[in-house]
Write an enzyme that holds these catalytic residues in place. Structure first.
Site, PDB file in Angstrom:
ATOM      1  NE  ARG A 254      46.178  47.119  50.583  1.00 37.87           N
ATOM      2  CZ  ARG A 254      46.289  45.915  51.393  1.00 37.87           C
ATOM      3  NH1 ARG A 254      47.701  45.718  51.647  1.00 37.87           N
ATOM      4  NH2 ARG A 254      45.827  44.943  51.941  1.00 37.87           N
ATOM      5  CG  ASP A 255      43.172  49.352  43.111  1.00 38.29           C
ATOM      6  OD1 ASP A 255      43.705  49.775  42.247  1.00 38.29           O
ATOM      7  OD2 ASP A 255      41.526  49.116  42.918  1.00 38.29           O
ATOM      8  CB  ILE A 256      43.928  55.293  44.647  1.00 39.42           C
ATOM      9  CG1 ILE A 256      43.455  55.464  45.946  1.00 39.42           C
ATOM     10  CG2 ILE A 256      43.666  57.406  44.313  1.00 39.42           C
ATOM     11  CD1 ILE A 256      42.473  55.957  46.397  1.00 39.42           C
TER      12      ILE A 256
END
Length: 348
Positions: A140-142
Protein backbone atom coordinates in the site's frame (compact mmCIF):
# COMPACT_ATOMS: atom_id res chain seq x y z
CA UNK A 1 16.69 -0.02 22.39
CA UNK A 2 15.20 3.35 23.33
CA UNK A 3 14.16 6.10 20.98
CA UNK A 4 17.07 8.41 21.90
CA UNK A 5 19.90 5.93 21.26
CA UNK A 6 22.02 6.36 18.16
CA UNK A 7 22.16 9.00 15.45
CA UNK A 8 18.87 10.37 14.15
CA UNK A 9 18.98 9.84 10.38
CA UNK A 10 15.35 10.39 9.37
CA UNK A 11 11.95 11.22 10.77
CA UNK A 12 8.38 11.02 9.54
CA UNK A 13 5.09 12.28 10.93
CA UNK A 14 4.86 9.36 13.34
CA UNK A 15 8.30 7.72 13.52
CA UNK A 16 12.00 8.41 13.92
CA UNK A 17 14.86 6.40 12.42
CA UNK A 18 18.06 6.11 14.42
CA UNK A 19 21.33 4.55 13.26
CA UNK A 20 23.52 2.62 15.63
CA UNK A 21 26.44 0.74 14.10
CA UNK A 22 25.29 -1.46 11.23
CA UNK A 23 21.63 -1.21 12.18
CA UNK A 24 18.72 1.20 11.87
CA UNK A 25 15.99 1.45 14.49
CA UNK A 26 12.50 2.70 13.73
CA UNK A 27 10.76 4.10 16.81
CA UNK A 28 7.02 4.81 16.79
CA UNK A 29 4.91 6.08 19.68
CA UNK A 30 1.71 4.07 19.40
CA UNK A 31 -0.65 6.71 20.78
CA UNK A 32 0.34 9.28 18.15
CA UNK A 33 -0.41 7.28 15.01
CA UNK A 34 -3.51 7.69 12.86
CA UNK A 35 -4.99 4.90 10.74
CA UNK A 36 -3.99 3.35 8.40
CA UNK A 37 -0.63 3.69 10.20
CA UNK A 38 -0.36 0.94 12.80
CA UNK A 39 3.04 0.03 14.32
CA UNK A 40 1.72 -3.10 16.04
CA UNK A 41 0.30 -4.35 12.75
CA UNK A 42 3.59 -3.46 11.05
CA UNK A 43 5.47 -5.54 13.61
CA UNK A 44 3.17 -8.52 13.07
CA UNK A 45 3.50 -8.26 9.28
CA UNK A 46 7.30 -8.01 9.45
CA UNK A 47 7.49 -11.09 11.65
CA UNK A 48 5.27 -12.94 9.18
CA UNK A 49 7.49 -11.90 6.26
CA UNK A 50 10.60 -13.37 7.91
CA UNK A 51 9.30 -16.92 7.37
CA UNK A 52 11.13 -17.88 5.22
CA UNK A 53 12.07 -14.35 4.16
CA UNK A 54 13.04 -12.79 0.85
CA UNK A 55 16.33 -11.16 -0.18
CA UNK A 56 14.27 -8.30 -1.62
CA UNK A 57 12.28 -7.57 1.57
CA UNK A 58 13.75 -5.87 4.63
CA UNK A 59 14.99 -8.19 7.38
CA UNK A 60 13.63 -7.60 10.88
CA UNK A 61 16.60 -8.22 13.16
CA UNK A 62 15.00 -7.15 16.45
CA UNK A 63 11.82 -5.73 17.92
CA UNK A 64 10.67 -4.31 21.23
CA UNK A 65 7.47 -2.81 22.61
CA UNK A 66 8.07 -0.74 25.74
CA UNK A 67 6.28 2.20 27.35
CA UNK A 68 4.05 2.66 24.32
CA UNK A 69 6.95 2.76 21.84
CA UNK A 70 7.41 0.14 19.14
CA UNK A 71 11.08 -0.22 18.15
CA UNK A 72 11.98 -2.20 15.05
CA UNK A 73 15.59 -3.05 14.17
CA UNK A 74 16.81 -3.49 10.59
CA UNK A 75 20.09 -3.65 8.67
CA UNK A 76 21.17 -0.11 7.86
CA UNK A 77 21.30 1.00 4.21
CA UNK A 78 22.77 4.35 3.24
CA UNK A 79 20.60 5.26 0.28
CA UNK A 80 17.02 4.87 -0.85
CA UNK A 81 16.06 4.59 -4.49
CA UNK A 82 14.77 8.14 -4.72
CA UNK A 83 18.19 9.45 -3.74
CA UNK A 84 19.84 6.92 -6.04
CA UNK A 85 17.73 7.99 -9.03
CA UNK A 86 18.30 11.67 -8.42
CA UNK A 87 22.02 10.96 -8.67
CA UNK A 88 21.47 9.29 -12.07
CA UNK A 89 20.18 12.55 -13.55
CA UNK A 90 23.09 14.65 -14.74
CA UNK A 91 23.33 17.90 -16.66
CA UNK A 92 23.67 17.57 -20.38
CA UNK A 93 26.93 18.60 -21.97
CA UNK A 94 26.88 22.05 -23.44
CA UNK A 95 25.89 22.01 -27.08
CA UNK A 96 27.58 24.84 -29.04
CA UNK A 97 25.03 24.48 -31.84
CA UNK A 98 22.16 25.53 -29.57
CA UNK A 99 21.41 29.20 -29.18
CA UNK A 100 22.27 30.53 -25.74
CA UNK A 101 18.63 31.27 -25.05
CA UNK A 102 17.67 27.68 -25.88
CA UNK A 103 20.38 26.23 -23.70
CA UNK A 104 19.68 28.43 -20.71
CA UNK A 105 15.90 28.65 -20.77
CA UNK A 106 15.27 25.28 -19.12
CA UNK A 107 17.43 23.04 -16.98
CA UNK A 108 18.00 19.80 -18.87
CA UNK A 109 19.08 16.67 -17.01
CA UNK A 110 19.66 13.28 -18.64
CA UNK A 111 18.98 9.95 -16.97
CA UNK A 112 22.28 8.03 -17.05
CA UNK A 113 20.85 4.80 -15.58
CA UNK A 114 21.61 1.89 -17.88
CA UNK A 115 18.32 0.60 -19.28
CA UNK A 116 19.32 -3.03 -18.72
CA UNK A 117 20.00 -2.21 -15.08
CA UNK A 118 16.53 -0.66 -14.89
CA UNK A 119 15.11 -3.98 -16.09
CA UNK A 120 17.08 -5.80 -13.40
CA UNK A 121 15.60 -3.47 -10.76
CA UNK A 122 12.15 -4.14 -12.22
CA UNK A 123 12.80 -7.86 -11.82
CA UNK A 124 13.95 -7.53 -8.21
CA UNK A 125 10.92 -5.49 -7.21
CA UNK A 126 8.57 -7.90 -8.95
CA UNK A 127 10.13 -10.64 -6.83
CA UNK A 128 9.60 -8.54 -3.69
CA UNK A 129 5.92 -8.05 -4.48
CA UNK A 130 5.43 -11.68 -5.46
CA UNK A 131 6.78 -12.70 -2.07
CA UNK A 132 4.74 -10.32 0.09
CA UNK A 133 1.58 -11.04 -1.93
CA UNK A 134 2.14 -14.79 -1.44
CA UNK A 135 2.12 -14.01 2.30
CA UNK A 136 -1.23 -12.20 1.82
CA UNK A 137 0.19 -8.73 2.44
CA UNK A 138 -0.66 -5.62 0.39
CA UNK A 139 2.13 -3.08 0.83
CA UNK A 140 0.00 0.00 0.00
CA UNK A 141 2.93 2.42 -0.23
CA UNK A 142 5.24 1.31 -3.03
CA UNK A 143 7.45 4.25 -4.05
CA UNK A 144 11.12 5.04 -4.70
CA UNK A 145 11.56 6.26 -1.12
CA UNK A 146 10.52 2.85 0.24
CA UNK A 147 13.17 0.91 -1.67
CA UNK A 148 16.71 0.80 -0.33
CA UNK A 149 19.71 0.35 -2.62
CA UNK A 150 22.61 -1.79 -1.45
CA UNK A 151 25.49 -0.88 -3.75
CA UNK A 152 27.89 -3.05 -1.75
CA UNK A 153 26.05 -6.32 -2.24
CA UNK A 154 28.92 -7.74 -4.32
CA UNK A 155 26.68 -8.79 -7.20
CA UNK A 156 26.80 -7.53 -10.77
CA UNK A 157 24.02 -5.08 -9.93
CA UNK A 158 23.06 -3.20 -6.77
CA UNK A 159 20.61 -5.07 -4.58
CA UNK A 160 17.17 -3.62 -3.81
CA UNK A 161 15.28 -4.07 -0.55
CA UNK A 162 11.62 -3.15 -0.01
CA UNK A 163 10.94 -1.38 3.31
CA UNK A 164 8.22 0.38 5.35
CA UNK A 165 5.18 -1.76 6.07
CA UNK A 166 3.64 0.88 8.30
CA UNK A 167 0.34 1.08 6.37
CA UNK A 168 0.39 -2.43 4.89
CA UNK A 169 -2.70 -4.65 4.96
CA UNK A 170 -2.64 -8.27 6.09
CA UNK A 171 -5.46 -10.30 4.61
CA UNK A 172 -4.98 -12.95 7.32
CA UNK A 173 -5.33 -10.38 10.12
CA UNK A 174 -7.23 -7.47 8.55
CA UNK A 175 -7.19 -4.20 10.44
CA UNK A 176 -9.98 -2.89 8.19
CA UNK A 177 -12.95 -4.74 6.64
CA UNK A 178 -11.99 -6.32 3.32
CA UNK A 179 -14.77 -4.46 1.50
CA UNK A 180 -14.20 -1.18 3.33
CA UNK A 181 -10.46 -0.64 3.30
CA UNK A 182 -9.08 2.85 3.78
CA UNK A 183 -8.47 4.43 0.37
CA UNK A 184 -6.20 7.19 1.68
CA UNK A 185 -3.14 5.01 1.10
CA UNK A 186 -0.22 5.16 -1.30
CA UNK A 187 1.62 8.39 -2.03
CA UNK A 188 1.19 11.08 -4.64
CA UNK A 189 1.74 9.83 -8.21
CA UNK A 190 1.77 6.17 -7.11
CA UNK A 191 -1.95 6.01 -6.31
CA UNK A 192 -3.81 3.43 -8.37
CA UNK A 193 -6.82 4.64 -10.39
CA UNK A 194 -9.27 2.60 -8.28
CA UNK A 195 -8.06 4.40 -5.15
CA UNK A 196 -8.71 7.74 -6.82
CA UNK A 197 -12.36 6.72 -7.32
CA UNK A 198 -12.89 5.30 -3.82
CA UNK A 199 -13.00 1.58 -4.60
CA UNK A 200 -12.68 0.13 -1.09
CA UNK A 201 -12.42 -3.58 -1.86
CA UNK A 202 -9.11 -3.10 -3.67
CA UNK A 203 -6.52 -5.85 -3.85
CA UNK A 204 -2.81 -6.51 -4.42
CA UNK A 205 -3.26 -4.77 -7.78
CA UNK A 206 -2.73 -1.35 -6.14
CA UNK A 207 0.89 -2.42 -5.59
CA UNK A 208 1.20 -3.49 -9.24
CA UNK A 209 0.06 -0.05 -10.42
CA UNK A 210 2.47 1.68 -8.04
CA UNK A 211 5.27 -0.51 -9.40
CA UNK A 212 4.29 0.55 -12.94
CA UNK A 213 4.74 4.20 -11.94
CA UNK A 214 8.04 3.44 -10.20
CA UNK A 215 9.39 1.56 -13.22
CA UNK A 216 8.35 4.47 -15.41
CA UNK A 217 10.67 6.64 -13.30
CA UNK A 218 13.56 4.34 -14.14
CA UNK A 219 12.75 4.53 -17.85
CA UNK A 220 12.43 8.29 -18.34
CA UNK A 221 15.17 9.99 -20.35
CA UNK A 222 15.10 13.59 -19.16
CA UNK A 223 14.16 15.82 -16.27
CA UNK A 224 13.90 19.56 -15.80
CA UNK A 225 14.32 19.48 -12.01
CA UNK A 226 17.21 18.45 -9.78
CA UNK A 227 14.84 17.48 -6.97
CA UNK A 228 12.19 15.58 -8.87
CA UNK A 229 12.35 12.14 -10.48
CA UNK A 230 9.79 12.23 -13.32
CA UNK A 231 7.29 9.47 -14.10
CA UNK A 232 4.91 8.83 -16.98
CA UNK A 233 2.18 10.61 -15.00
CA UNK A 234 2.23 13.66 -12.73
CA UNK A 235 0.04 15.27 -10.10
CA UNK A 236 1.58 18.73 -9.95
CA UNK A 237 3.57 18.06 -6.80
CA UNK A 238 7.07 17.73 -8.27
CA UNK A 239 8.21 15.88 -5.18
CA UNK A 240 6.23 17.83 -2.58
CA UNK A 241 3.05 16.79 -0.77
CA UNK A 242 0.90 19.35 -2.57
CA UNK A 243 -0.21 17.29 -5.54
CA UNK A 244 -3.82 16.97 -6.62
CA UNK A 245 -5.67 13.68 -7.12
CA UNK A 246 -7.76 15.36 -9.82
CA UNK A 247 -4.63 16.42 -11.66
CA UNK A 248 -3.23 12.89 -11.28
CA UNK A 249 -6.27 11.12 -12.73
CA UNK A 250 -6.41 13.70 -15.54
CA UNK A 251 -2.75 12.95 -16.27
CA UNK A 252 -3.41 9.20 -16.28
CA UNK A 253 -6.30 9.64 -18.72
CA UNK A 254 -4.23 11.99 -20.87
CA UNK A 255 -1.48 9.40 -21.21
CA UNK A 256 -3.51 6.18 -21.40
CA UNK A 257 -6.91 7.36 -22.58
CA UNK A 258 -10.25 7.20 -20.78
CA UNK A 259 -12.14 3.88 -20.64
CA UNK A 260 -15.88 3.51 -20.88
CA UNK A 261 -17.76 2.90 -17.65
CA UNK A 262 -18.49 -0.66 -18.84
CA UNK A 263 -14.75 -1.28 -19.12
CA UNK A 264 -14.30 -0.32 -15.48
CA UNK A 265 -16.88 -2.42 -13.58
CA UNK A 266 -15.25 -2.01 -10.16
CA UNK A 267 -15.70 1.77 -10.38
CA UNK A 268 -19.17 1.37 -11.90
CA UNK A 269 -20.32 -1.01 -9.16
CA UNK A 270 -18.20 -0.15 -6.12
CA UNK A 271 -16.63 3.23 -6.71
CA UNK A 272 -17.50 6.90 -6.63
CA UNK A 273 -19.99 8.32 -9.15
CA UNK A 274 -17.42 11.06 -9.73
CA UNK A 275 -15.92 9.18 -12.69
CA UNK A 276 -19.14 9.28 -14.73
CA UNK A 277 -19.91 12.79 -13.48
CA UNK A 278 -16.53 14.21 -14.48
CA UNK A 279 -15.55 12.11 -17.48
CA UNK A 280 -18.78 10.62 -18.82
CA UNK A 281 -19.53 6.96 -19.49
CA UNK A 282 -18.49 6.47 -23.11
CA UNK A 283 -14.72 6.96 -22.88
CA UNK A 284 -12.66 9.04 -25.25
CA UNK A 285 -11.76 6.36 -27.80
CA UNK A 286 -8.08 6.49 -26.80
CA UNK A 287 -7.91 3.87 -24.03
CA UNK A 288 -4.57 2.20 -24.58
CA UNK A 289 -5.84 -1.34 -24.17
CA UNK A 290 -8.30 -0.83 -27.03
CA UNK A 291 -5.49 0.02 -29.42
CA UNK A 292 -3.74 -2.30 -31.84
CA UNK A 293 -0.48 -4.00 -30.84
CA UNK A 294 1.64 -1.60 -32.93
CA UNK A 295 -0.17 1.36 -31.34
CA UNK A 296 0.40 -0.08 -27.85
CA UNK A 297 4.07 -0.59 -28.67
CA UNK A 298 4.37 3.01 -29.87
CA UNK A 299 2.60 4.28 -26.74
CA UNK A 300 5.07 2.45 -24.51
CA UNK A 301 8.03 3.81 -26.45
CA UNK A 302 6.64 7.32 -25.92
CA UNK A 303 5.79 6.89 -22.23
CA UNK A 304 8.97 4.97 -21.29
CA UNK A 305 11.60 6.47 -23.62
CA UNK A 306 14.62 4.53 -22.31
CA UNK A 307 13.06 1.40 -23.79
CA UNK A 308 14.81 2.59 -26.95
CA UNK A 309 18.11 1.54 -25.36
CA UNK A 310 17.05 -2.10 -24.88
CA UNK A 311 17.74 -4.78 -27.46
CA UNK A 312 15.27 -7.42 -28.55
CA UNK A 313 13.77 -9.63 -27.23
CA UNK A 314 14.22 -7.90 -23.87
CA UNK A 315 12.43 -4.75 -25.03
CA UNK A 316 9.34 -6.68 -26.16
CA UNK A 317 9.22 -8.67 -22.91
CA UNK A 318 9.37 -5.48 -20.85
CA UNK A 319 6.69 -3.84 -22.97
CA UNK A 320 4.45 -6.87 -22.48
CA UNK A 321 4.90 -6.50 -18.72
CA UNK A 322 4.11 -2.79 -18.79
CA UNK A 323 0.98 -3.25 -20.87
CA UNK A 324 -0.26 -5.96 -18.53
CA UNK A 325 0.14 -3.59 -15.58
CA UNK A 326 -1.87 -0.78 -17.22
CA UNK A 327 -5.53 -1.86 -17.09
CA UNK A 328 -7.69 0.47 -15.03
CA UNK A 329 -9.88 -2.49 -14.04
CA UNK A 330 -7.57 -3.95 -11.40
CA UNK A 331 -8.73 -7.54 -11.87
CA UNK A 332 -7.18 -7.42 -15.36
CA UNK A 333 -3.69 -6.41 -14.19
CA UNK A 334 -0.88 -8.93 -14.16
CA UNK A 335 0.01 -10.42 -10.80
CA UNK A 336 3.49 -10.02 -9.38
CA UNK A 337 4.17 -13.71 -9.97
CA UNK A 338 3.23 -13.34 -13.63
CA UNK A 339 5.62 -10.40 -13.91
CA UNK A 340 8.39 -12.49 -12.34
CA UNK A 341 7.85 -15.17 -15.00
CA UNK A 342 7.85 -12.67 -17.85
CA UNK A 343 10.92 -10.85 -16.57
CA UNK A 344 12.85 -14.11 -16.15
CA UNK A 345 13.16 -14.03 -19.93
CA UNK A 346 15.02 -10.70 -19.65
CA UNK A 347 17.93 -11.98 -17.57
CA UNK A 348 21.21 -12.07 -19.43
Amino acid sequence: MTADVGELVASTKFSSINKLGAYAYKNTLVETVVKPHDPMCELAILKKLQDPGSPYVIELVSSKVSQGVVTLGFPYYKQNMYEYMRAQYQKRRWNPYLLATQEQSTLQLSNKLDANLAVEYFRQLAHALAYIHSKKVIHRDIKLQNVMVDTEAGDNAPHLVLIDFGISYDLDNPQEPADAKITDVSTSIYKAPELLFSVKNYTYAVDIWALLVLVSQLLQSNSTSERYVPAFVEDGSEGSNLGSDIRLISSIFEQLGTPTLEQWPEVRDRGSPAFAGMFGTSGDGRYVLNRSKPECFDACMRLFPKLEELSEPIRSSVIECLLRMMPFESTERATASELVDLLAECQT
